[in-house]
Design an enzyme around this catalytic site. Structure first.
Site, PDB file in Angstrom:
ATOM      1  N   ASP A 104       0.819  -1.205   0.000  1.00 42.35           N
ATOM      2  CA  ASP A 104       0.000   0.000   0.000  1.00 42.35           C
ATOM      3  C   ASP A 104       0.855   1.258   0.000  1.00 42.35           C
ATOM      4  O   ASP A 104       0.590   2.205  -0.723  1.00 42.35           O
ATOM      5  CB  ASP A 104      -0.975   0.001   1.195  1.00 42.35           C
ATOM      6  CG  ASP A 104      -0.296  -0.279   2.543  1.00 42.35           C
ATOM      7  OD1 ASP A 104       0.939  -0.422   2.583  1.00 42.35           O
ATOM      8  OD2 ASP A 104      -1.012  -0.352   3.561  1.00 42.35           O
ATOM      9  N   ASP A 107       7.224   3.697   3.085  1.00 39.85           N
ATOM     10  CA  ASP A 107       7.453   4.769   4.057  1.00 39.85           C
ATOM     11  C   ASP A 107       8.939   4.745   4.424  1.00 39.85           C
ATOM     12  O   ASP A 107       9.761   5.256   3.659  1.00 39.85           O
ATOM     13  CB  ASP A 107       6.515   4.490   5.244  1.00 39.85           C
ATOM     14  CG  ASP A 107       6.493   5.573   6.297  1.00 39.85           C
ATOM     15  OD1 ASP A 107       6.554   6.756   5.937  1.00 39.85           O
ATOM     16  OD2 ASP A 107       6.403   5.238   7.490  1.00 39.85           O
ATOM     17  N   LYS A 135       6.199   7.729   0.168  1.00 37.60           N
ATOM     18  CA  LYS A 135       6.584   8.920   0.939  1.00 37.60           C
ATOM     19  C   LYS A 135       8.104   8.966   0.993  1.00 37.60           C
ATOM     20  O   LYS A 135       8.701   8.548   1.990  1.00 37.60           O
ATOM     21  CB  LYS A 135       6.089   8.774   2.386  1.00 37.60           C
ATOM     22  CG  LYS A 135       4.631   9.015   2.631  1.00 37.60           C
ATOM     23  CD  LYS A 135       4.439   9.089   4.154  1.00 37.60           C
ATOM     24  CE  LYS A 135       3.092   8.641   4.592  1.00 37.60           C
ATOM     25  NZ  LYS A 135       2.983   8.497   6.061  1.00 37.60           N
ATOM     26  N   PHE A 156       0.044  11.379   7.539  1.00 40.06           N
ATOM     27  CA  PHE A 156      -0.486  10.045   7.792  1.00 40.06           C
ATOM     28  C   PHE A 156      -1.816   9.904   7.071  1.00 40.06           C
ATOM     29  O   PHE A 156      -2.737  10.700   7.261  1.00 40.06           O
ATOM     30  CB  PHE A 156      -0.662   9.807   9.300  1.00 40.06           C
ATOM     31  CG  PHE A 156      -0.921   8.371   9.618  1.00 40.06           C
ATOM     32  CD1 PHE A 156       0.133   7.476   9.781  1.00 40.06           C
ATOM     33  CD2 PHE A 156      -2.221   7.895   9.723  1.00 40.06           C
ATOM     34  CE1 PHE A 156      -0.107   6.138  10.049  1.00 40.06           C
ATOM     35  CE2 PHE A 156      -2.471   6.553   9.990  1.00 40.06           C
ATOM     36  CZ  PHE A 156      -1.413   5.674  10.152  1.00 40.06           C
ATOM     37  N   VAL A 157      -1.908   8.905   6.203  1.00 40.59           N
ATOM     38  CA  VAL A 157      -3.104   8.752   5.380  1.00 40.59           C
ATOM     39  C   VAL A 157      -3.871   7.476   5.703  1.00 40.59           C
ATOM     40  O   VAL A 157      -3.298   6.503   6.202  1.00 40.59           O
ATOM     41  CB  VAL A 157      -2.748   8.762   3.871  1.00 40.59           C
ATOM     42  CG1 VAL A 157      -2.275  10.146   3.437  1.00 40.59           C
ATOM     43  CG2 VAL A 157      -1.708   7.703   3.526  1.00 40.59           C
ATOM     44  N   ARG A 169     -10.126   1.236   6.415  1.00 43.16           N
ATOM     45  CA  ARG A 169      -9.621   0.504   5.246  1.00 43.16           C
ATOM     46  C   ARG A 169     -10.631   0.503   4.109  1.00 43.16           C
ATOM     47  O   ARG A 169     -10.273   0.414   2.940  1.00 43.16           O
ATOM     48  CB  ARG A 169      -9.310  -0.951   5.619  1.00 43.16           C
ATOM     49  CG  ARG A 169      -8.151  -1.106   6.589  1.00 43.16           C
ATOM     50  CD  ARG A 169      -7.666  -2.551   6.560  1.00 43.16           C
ATOM     51  NE  ARG A 169      -6.838  -2.898   7.707  1.00 43.16           N
ATOM     52  CZ  ARG A 169      -5.531  -2.682   7.794  1.00 43.16           C
ATOM     53  NH1 ARG A 169      -4.890  -2.109   6.789  1.00 43.16           N
ATOM     54  NH2 ARG A 169      -4.848  -3.052   8.854  1.00 43.16           N
TER      55      ARG A 169
HETATM   56  P1  5GP Z   1       7.741   1.041   6.061  1.00 37.38           P
HETATM   57  O1  5GP Z   1       8.266  -0.280   6.497  1.00 37.38           O
HETATM   58  O2  5GP Z   1       8.080   1.432   4.649  1.00 37.38           O
HETATM   59  O3  5GP Z   1       8.101   2.131   7.035  1.00 37.38           O
HETATM   60  O4  5GP Z   1       6.201   0.990   6.264  1.00 37.38           O
HETATM   61  C1  5GP Z   1       5.323   0.508   5.399  1.00 37.38           C
HETATM   62  C2  5GP Z   1       4.046   0.181   6.145  1.00 37.38           C
HETATM   63  O5  5GP Z   1       3.753   1.164   7.154  1.00 37.38           O
HETATM   64  C3  5GP Z   1       2.915   0.235   5.183  1.00 37.38           C
HETATM   65  O6  5GP Z   1       2.689  -1.026   4.608  1.00 37.38           O
HETATM   66  C4  5GP Z   1       1.770   0.678   6.075  1.00 37.38           C
HETATM   67  O7  5GP Z   1       1.191  -0.452   6.672  1.00 37.38           O
HETATM   68  C5  5GP Z   1       2.401   1.512   7.148  1.00 37.38           C
HETATM   69  N1  5GP Z   1       2.275   2.968   6.873  1.00 37.38           N
HETATM   70  C6  5GP Z   1       3.260   3.831   6.505  1.00 37.38           C
HETATM   71  N2  5GP Z   1       2.786   5.075   6.320  1.00 37.38           N
HETATM   72  C7  5GP Z   1       1.448   5.006   6.564  1.00 37.38           C
HETATM   73  C8  5GP Z   1       0.385   5.980   6.517  1.00 37.38           C
HETATM   74  O8  5GP Z   1       0.528   7.173   6.213  1.00 37.38           O
HETATM   75  N3  5GP Z   1      -0.852   5.499   6.833  1.00 37.38           N
HETATM   76  C9  5GP Z   1      -1.097   4.207   7.173  1.00 37.38           C
HETATM   77  N4  5GP Z   1      -2.355   3.873   7.441  1.00 37.38           N
HETATM   78  N5  5GP Z   1      -0.128   3.270   7.215  1.00 37.38           N
HETATM   79  C10 5GP Z   1       1.139   3.670   6.914  1.00 37.38           C
HETATM   80 MG    MG Z   2       1.336  -2.453   5.356  1.00 35.62          MG
END
Ligand code: 5GP
Ligand code: MG
Length: 186
Positions: A104, A107, A135, A156-157, A169
């Protein structure tokens, strides 16, 4: 108006349904072009990517296979906790296959880079990545998605599969949550 959007936690809509659909049309065409005529396995990361993956695969007119992985980094609230990975595809499902890992949102990059490593260790022939949202300003691990629908700022979305404490969701748009501590209204 979707009643979920009236909640005081929601600040504004970032991406509407028609924008989302137009962009997925384009990205799915790029994916089809990149893989054609080969078969490949799409591996969506549960739970957040279930809506995106479902819209995406139905636009790819190639003989692909599907199997899911599960990951969680946001325990509760908005900040990343310890990364938990689980429920990997069986060796038979990925050994020697080209894999397209679908998430999805990208980050910090920890989730996708760990999953990519893990799938390669388990025998995938190659692993490409496709994310609905990116992001880049939040990145901690060096990783660039092979396919991406939208780049967004550091907010944060929720919606379109993405949750806050398990909710939102099922919102068909992407919305920004009001910054923590901000009073609702106005
Ligand atoms: P990463 O491991 O890249 O930091 O995080 C990825 C996961 O963090 C995504 O699959 C998601 O579940 C969660 N995440 C990161 N940013 C957001 C956000 O803005 N909103 C939501 N709902 N989940 C996020
Ligand atoms: Mg996720």
């Amino acid at each position: 108006m979707n009643e979920l959007l009236v909640h005081p936690e929601i600040e504004r809509v970032l991406l509407r349904q028609n924008e989302i659909e137009d962009r997925i049309d384009r990205v799915s065409a790029d994916i089809a072009e990149a893989y054609r005529p080969h078969s490949f396995t799409v591996v969506p990361v549960l739970t957040g990517s279930f809506v995106f993956a479902s819209d995406l695969v139905r636009r790819i007119p190639l003989p692909l296979e599907l199997s899911f992985v599960w990951a969680r980094s946001y325990r509760d609230g908005r900040s990343p906790g310890e990364l938990e990975l689980g429920a990997f595809p069986t060796a038979a499902e990925i050994e020697g296959r080209s894999v397209l890992l679908v998430d999805d949102i990208l980050d910090t990059g920890r989730t996708l880079s760990s999953l990519r490593e893990e799938l390669l260790e388990r025998g995938a022939a190659d692993v490409k990545t496709c994310v609905f949202l990116d992001k880049p300003s939040r990145r901690q691990v060096e990783i660039e998605p092979d396919f991406r629908c939208f780049e967004i700022e550091d907010v944060f979305v929720v919606g379109y599969g993405l949750d806050f404490g398990g909710r939102y969701r099922n919102l068909p748009v992407v919305a920004a949550l009001r910054p923590q501590g901000d009073a609702a209204g106005g």
